[in-house]
Write a protein that holds these residues in place. Sequence first.
Motif, PDB file in Angstrom:
ATOM      1  N   TRP A   1      36.757   3.374  17.954  1.00  0.00           N
ATOM      2  CA  TRP A   1      38.171   3.286  17.500  1.00  0.00           C
ATOM      3  C   TRP A   1      38.282   2.290  16.333  1.00  0.00           C
ATOM      4  CZ3 TRP A   1      41.548  -0.874  17.207  1.00  0.00           C
ATOM      5  CH2 TRP A   1      42.896  -0.563  16.943  1.00  0.00           C
ATOM      6  N   TYR A   2      37.627   1.161  16.503  1.00  0.00           N
ATOM      7  CA  TYR A   2      37.712   0.085  15.511  1.00  0.00           C
ATOM      8  C   TYR A   2      37.153   0.535  14.147  1.00  0.00           C
ATOM      9  CZ  TYR A   2      37.128  -4.547  13.420  1.00  0.00           C
ATOM     10  OH  TYR A   2      37.181  -5.621  12.578  1.00  0.00           O
ATOM     11  N   HIS A   3      35.931   1.159  14.197  1.00  0.00           N
ATOM     12  CA  HIS A   3      35.289   1.489  12.914  1.00  0.00           C
ATOM     13  C   HIS A   3      35.789   2.774  12.291  1.00  0.00           C
ATOM     14  CE1 HIS A   3      32.680  -1.861  12.885  1.00  0.00           C
ATOM     15  NE2 HIS A   3      32.096  -1.559  14.052  1.00  0.00           N
ATOM     16  N   THR A   4      36.373   3.663  13.068  1.00  0.00           N
ATOM     17  CA  THR A   4      36.848   4.925  12.474  1.00  0.00           C
ATOM     18  C   THR A   4      38.374   4.885  12.307  1.00  0.00           C
ATOM     19  OG1 THR A   4      36.852   5.931  14.667  1.00  0.00           O
ATOM     20  CG2 THR A   4      34.925   6.340  13.287  1.00  0.00           C
ATOM     21  N   GLN A   5      39.090   4.914  13.425  1.00  0.00           N
ATOM     22  CA  GLN A   5      40.557   5.000  13.353  1.00  0.00           C
ATOM     23  C   GLN A   5      41.179   3.779  12.670  1.00  0.00           C
ATOM     24  OE1 GLN A   5      42.089   7.763  14.279  1.00  0.00           O
ATOM     25  NE2 GLN A   5      40.073   8.574  14.819  1.00  0.00           N
ATOM     26  N   PHE A   6      40.866   2.605  13.185  1.00  0.00           N
ATOM     27  CA  PHE A   6      41.515   1.396  12.664  1.00  0.00           C
ATOM     28  C   PHE A   6      41.196   1.179  11.180  1.00  0.00           C
ATOM     29  CE2 PHE A   6      41.307  -3.281  11.952  1.00  0.00           C
ATOM     30  CZ  PHE A   6      42.677  -3.509  11.966  1.00  0.00           C
ATOM     31  N   PHE A   7      39.903   1.322  10.850  1.00  0.00           N
ATOM     32  CA  PHE A   7      39.543   1.083   9.447  1.00  0.00           C
ATOM     33  C   PHE A   7      40.144   2.103   8.497  1.00  0.00           C
ATOM     34  CE2 PHE A   7      37.069  -2.358   7.967  1.00  0.00           C
ATOM     35  CZ  PHE A   7      36.738  -3.045   9.131  1.00  0.00           C
ATOM     36  N   LYS A   8      40.193   3.355   8.954  1.00  0.00           N
ATOM     37  CA  LYS A   8      40.751   4.404   8.092  1.00  0.00           C
ATOM     38  C   LYS A   8      42.243   4.114   7.854  1.00  0.00           C
ATOM     39  CE  LYS A   8      41.478   9.395   7.886  1.00  0.00           C
ATOM     40  NZ  LYS A   8      42.910   9.259   7.705  1.00  0.00           N
ATOM     41  N   HIS A   9      42.960   3.850   8.942  1.00  0.00           N
ATOM     42  CA  HIS A   9      44.408   3.651   8.813  1.00  0.00           C
ATOM     43  C   HIS A   9      44.760   2.317   8.170  1.00  0.00           C
ATOM     44  CE1 HIS A   9      44.917   7.385  10.698  1.00  0.00           C
ATOM     45  NE2 HIS A   9      44.534   7.003  11.923  1.00  0.00           N
ATOM     46  N   LYS A  10      43.854   1.369   8.415  1.00  0.00           N
ATOM     47  CA  LYS A  10      44.050   0.061   7.796  1.00  0.00           C
ATOM     48  C   LYS A  10      44.124   0.223   6.279  1.00  0.00           C
ATOM     49  CE  LYS A  10      41.330  -4.100   7.207  1.00  0.00           C
ATOM     50  NZ  LYS A  10      40.067  -4.737   7.536  1.00  0.00           N
ATOM     51  N   SER A  11      43.256   1.089   5.780  1.00  0.00           N
ATOM     52  CA  SER A  11      43.222   1.357   4.348  1.00  0.00           C
ATOM     53  C   SER A  11      44.529   2.019   3.898  1.00  0.00           C
ATOM     54  CB  SER A  11      42.004   2.242   4.049  1.00  0.00           C
ATOM     55  OG  SER A  11      42.172   2.868   2.825  1.00  0.00           O
ATOM     56  N   ASP A  12      45.041   2.978   4.692  1.00  0.00           N
ATOM     57  CA  ASP A  12      46.308   3.650   4.338  1.00  0.00           C
ATOM     58  C   ASP A  12      47.462   2.650   4.274  1.00  0.00           C
ATOM     59  OD1 ASP A  12      45.020   6.006   4.248  1.00  0.00           O
ATOM     60  OD2 ASP A  12      45.666   6.700   6.237  1.00  0.00           O
ATOM     61  N   ILE A  13      47.534   1.825   5.324  1.00  0.00           N
ATOM     62  CA  ILE A  13      48.639   0.845   5.380  1.00  0.00           C
ATOM     63  C   ILE A  13      48.542  -0.123   4.195  1.00  0.00           C
ATOM     64  CG2 ILE A  13      49.656  -1.033   6.754  1.00  0.00           C
ATOM     65  CD1 ILE A  13      48.429   0.478   9.244  1.00  0.00           C
ATOM     66  N   GLY A  14      47.301  -0.566   3.950  1.00  0.00           N
ATOM     67  CA  GLY A  14      47.078  -1.501   2.840  1.00  0.00           C
ATOM     68  C   GLY A  14      47.507  -0.899   1.518  1.00  0.00           C
TER      69      GLY A  14
ATOM     70  N   MET B   1      40.667   7.536  -4.469  1.00  0.00           N
ATOM     71  CA  MET B   1      40.952   6.129  -4.210  1.00  0.00           C
ATOM     72  C   MET B   1      41.671   5.478  -5.401  1.00  0.00           C
ATOM     73  SD  MET B   1      38.085   3.590  -2.723  1.00  0.00           S
ATOM     74  CE  MET B   1      37.446   3.141  -4.313  1.00  0.00           C
ATOM     75  N   LEU B   2      41.175   5.808  -6.598  1.00  0.00           N
ATOM     76  CA  LEU B   2      41.813   5.269  -7.813  1.00  0.00           C
ATOM     77  C   LEU B   2      43.278   5.682  -7.869  1.00  0.00           C
ATOM     78  CD1 LEU B   2      39.375   5.765 -10.854  1.00  0.00           C
ATOM     79  CD2 LEU B   2      40.003   3.663  -9.693  1.00  0.00           C
ATOM     80  N   GLU B   3      43.525   6.954  -7.636  1.00  0.00           N
ATOM     81  CA  GLU B   3      44.905   7.448  -7.740  1.00  0.00           C
ATOM     82  C   GLU B   3      45.793   6.847  -6.669  1.00  0.00           C
ATOM     83  OE1 GLU B   3      44.818  11.541 -10.166  1.00  0.00           O
ATOM     84  OE2 GLU B   3      44.906  11.728  -7.984  1.00  0.00           O
ATOM     85  N   ARG B   4      45.236   6.736  -5.492  1.00  0.00           N
ATOM     86  CA  ARG B   4      46.056   6.162  -4.421  1.00  0.00           C
ATOM     87  C   ARG B   4      46.397   4.700  -4.709  1.00  0.00           C
ATOM     88  NH1 ARG B   4      43.772   5.922   0.787  1.00  0.00           N
ATOM     89  NH2 ARG B   4      41.841   6.892   0.141  1.00  0.00           N
ATOM     90  N   GLU B   5      45.415   4.030  -5.320  1.00  0.00           N
ATOM     91  CA  GLU B   5      45.634   2.618  -5.645  1.00  0.00           C
ATOM     92  C   GLU B   5      46.739   2.462  -6.691  1.00  0.00           C
ATOM     93  OE1 GLU B   5      44.265   0.222  -4.050  1.00  0.00           O
ATOM     94  OE2 GLU B   5      44.930  -1.478  -5.232  1.00  0.00           O
ATOM     95  N   VAL B   6      46.735   3.396  -7.642  1.00  0.00           N
ATOM     96  CA  VAL B   6      47.703   3.275  -8.749  1.00  0.00           C
ATOM     97  C   VAL B   6      49.032   3.924  -8.410  1.00  0.00           C
ATOM     98  CG1 VAL B   6      48.093   3.786 -11.191  1.00  0.00           C
ATOM     99  CG2 VAL B   6      45.817   3.187 -10.389  1.00  0.00           C
ATOM    100  N   HIS B   7      48.975   5.126  -7.859  1.00  0.00           N
ATOM    101  CA  HIS B   7      50.231   5.849  -7.575  1.00  0.00           C
ATOM    102  C   HIS B   7      50.373   6.119  -6.097  1.00  0.00           C
ATOM    103  CE1 HIS B   7      50.431   6.641 -11.818  1.00  0.00           C
ATOM    104  NE2 HIS B   7      49.237   7.195 -11.786  1.00  0.00           N
ATOM    105  N   THR B   8      50.605   5.082  -5.342  1.00  0.00           N
ATOM    106  CA  THR B   8      50.760   5.342  -3.918  1.00  0.00           C
ATOM    107  C   THR B   8      52.164   5.855  -3.652  1.00  0.00           C
ATOM    108  OG1 THR B   8      49.276   3.542  -3.487  1.00  0.00           O
ATOM    109  CG2 THR B   8      50.575   4.318  -1.633  1.00  0.00           C
ATOM    110  N   ALA B   9      52.224   6.990  -3.009  1.00  0.00           N
ATOM    111  CA  ALA B   9      53.541   7.485  -2.601  1.00  0.00           C
ATOM    112  C   ALA B   9      53.897   6.751  -1.332  1.00  0.00           C
ATOM    113  CB  ALA B   9      53.464   8.982  -2.360  1.00  0.00           C
ATOM    114  N   ILE B  10      54.927   5.921  -1.446  1.00  0.00           N
ATOM    115  CA  ILE B  10      55.311   5.137  -0.270  1.00  0.00           C
ATOM    116  C   ILE B  10      55.906   6.097   0.764  1.00  0.00           C
ATOM    117  CG2 ILE B  10      56.633   3.130   0.521  1.00  0.00           C
ATOM    118  CD1 ILE B  10      54.612   2.483  -1.695  1.00  0.00           C
ATOM    119  N   ASN B  11      55.324   6.060   1.928  1.00  0.00           N
ATOM    120  CA  ASN B  11      55.745   7.026   2.927  1.00  0.00           C
ATOM    121  C   ASN B  11      55.818   6.367   4.308  1.00  0.00           C
ATOM    122  OD1 ASN B  11      56.231   9.262   4.444  1.00  0.00           O
ATOM    123  ND2 ASN B  11      54.658  10.536   3.469  1.00  0.00           N
ATOM    124  N   PRO B  12      56.951   5.710   4.593  1.00  0.00           N
ATOM    125  CA  PRO B  12      57.060   4.972   5.858  1.00  0.00           C
ATOM    126  C   PRO B  12      56.911   5.871   7.080  1.00  0.00           C
ATOM    127  CG  PRO B  12      58.822   4.365   4.358  1.00  0.00           C
ATOM    128  CD  PRO B  12      58.148   5.541   3.757  1.00  0.00           C
TER     129      PRO B  12
END
Lengths: 467, 233
Positions: A158-171, A120-131
């Motif tokens: 769907w809301y608690h697994t898929q949406f939340f997981k991907h929400k974090s990726d998009i964020g 999580m730390l690494e993703r926060e600091v070095h996110t590889a932007i990947n559209p």
Amino acid sequence: MLMEQLSLIPPALRTGRQLHFPKILRDRYDLLVPRQEEGLIILAIFQKVRAGTIERTFPERVIVETIKQVFLELGMASARGEETQKYDETLHRLLRHFLDKNLEEKTYQLSSYAENFCDMLEREVHTAINPSQIQKTFNDLVLLLGLKLETMDDFRHWYHTQFFKHKSDIGSQLRGLQAQIEDTIDQLNDLVKNEQDNFREMLIGCEALLDRIKEQADKLSSAFSSKDDIKQLLDDATLAEEFEFREMKREVRIYFKDIEQRLINVSVTIDRIKPKINKLYNDFEKRDFDRKIESFLLYMLKNSTSKFGRAKKLIGRTVHEVEVFLPKGMQPKEYYSDRSRLTGMDYMQLLEPPPIVVQQQNWDEEDLHRQAELRRSQIARDKLVAHWCDLIADDAQHKKKINFGEYYFKILQKENDYEAAVKVATETLREFAKKDGFEVTVSEDMQLDSKHPYTGIWKMQIRNTVS
Amino acid sequence: MEDANKKYGFLETEEAENLFADLDFALKSGQHVQNYPHQVELFNFLEKYEEEMRLYYRNLFKVNLAGKGTDYTRYFYLDMDDESRGIVKSRAKKLSPEYTLLGILLLKIHRIDKYFINDIYVPDLIQLIKSNDEYKNFIYNLFAKRREKEATEIDESTIDEWIRNALKEFERLGWTHFDPRNKDLFEIMPSIDRLFSMYSYEIHNIDRLIDETNTITEKTGGLYAVEEGDAQD
């Protein structure tokens, strides 16, 4: 259950009632969230494992060495004798959530929580932007949502697994973009403050970075277009009567709106920075150009030479005649000037008579009479002189010899005008001295006259040598 | 004939009757015409028929009507390009080295050092040039062959004369404009930028030029090899 409680906004936040966090979270918070030195120790071990410099399971020695390194780096070295105790305390704290110990083999390994934390730390600091990844994520979300709208349980999953997981990726992708912009702004500020030698190159680098961020933001916006499909699916769902569904749907919509706004902000921020970069370019170019002009001026002044001619007298001042030569290899520049042809027109004007200019004469009327009298007396004297000169010349022609003194005193007696007498003497002697057939003699005998006791004249005779 | 009239239609206008002779004389004298009150009528007339006039000067006089700058800094002048340079060589005049030096000095003082905002009082300019530590020694050396402290009245008058004559020449070129009510007060016109364009190559490559000069000086001890027909004195 814990996941669900953490994920949802506690109702108390909306109602303003007192917050009630789970006791376990309050008690273990200090152990779940590591101190700076502990976090860095875990991260260092995580990176070593990933790089393969240590095995996935490692002895205690490795942990102690890492603790020493991190403490040293942070300037937290302990007094002699206290180190072992400090290392021991740190190890024990980490064992609560970040390290797992294999009691049989007496080895350690990072816990899943530690690995997630580091990831999580690494993703926060070095996110590889990947559209394109985001595009896939959205496709998955849409696809799964289509299958999960039958029952509330499915949708909840769907809301608690898929949406939340991907929400974090998009964020994290968006935070990555924002972090890149902030880095670029820092670089630009640093550039302005420190005036680095490679200013221009750095500026080009920053500009390219911003272009890249903008491009990625545009791609993200495009990848984000699947959100409309999700909105549509949610609108068409038969679960609308469920309060929980409506709440979750509202959360999804708010989240999309937020993402949309953040993407717009990225573009707006870049658009706002761009003119500043252009200004920096201009300033740099101007500074560089100004510096070059200064160098050019000094070069020209220093290397030009001059040649001095004679001094020139001008009205009210004298100057050197100076010819200047530009430095070797530097030629005076030409400009178009066809003046010679144009000034030729001036000659045409000479063919026509110039207009008559009426001059205004100013007379001093009071002085006119005096001036007229003066002029009249001058004319009278001239006539008088001419009369006596003629008389003497006539006598000289007809007599053998004449004595000029006699005429001189006659003039004085008759005319009482010394000036006229002297003028007659001058004119007569000048004429006869050069005239052929006459001889002028001047002796140093003074000739006097009783009627003019204070006047004398050298004895001057004009002799006619012809007769 | 009809075609020609259409091509140079501006000559048939009422404005041309009042303005073209003055404009043509100014341009052909080497003057720069710009959007400033003392030239505004000529400028507007020229700008209105810019393309037609460009053709007129190109076709009939083989010169280019150049327009530089934008809005209030826009100015026009006749220029010889590569094509016309050979044809109208006899109509070219050189900007003397003395005037060139003062022009660059003026640009530095005005544009970079920003000593004067608008109007420049000639005695102030003379005083500034003679007292500036950065370049006064070079100037006294060029125009007096002495240092400032040893300068005589004649030396001082020579420098004054150089500056005043150069400003007069710039006025003729339209690079400066003197106040008709005060002959010691002038303003620098946008067209003085022409001097930048004239020497743009040398300015942009000044660092290389200095390096080359230093190398030659090191190699020759300051003595240049004089080529045939290249001696200045």
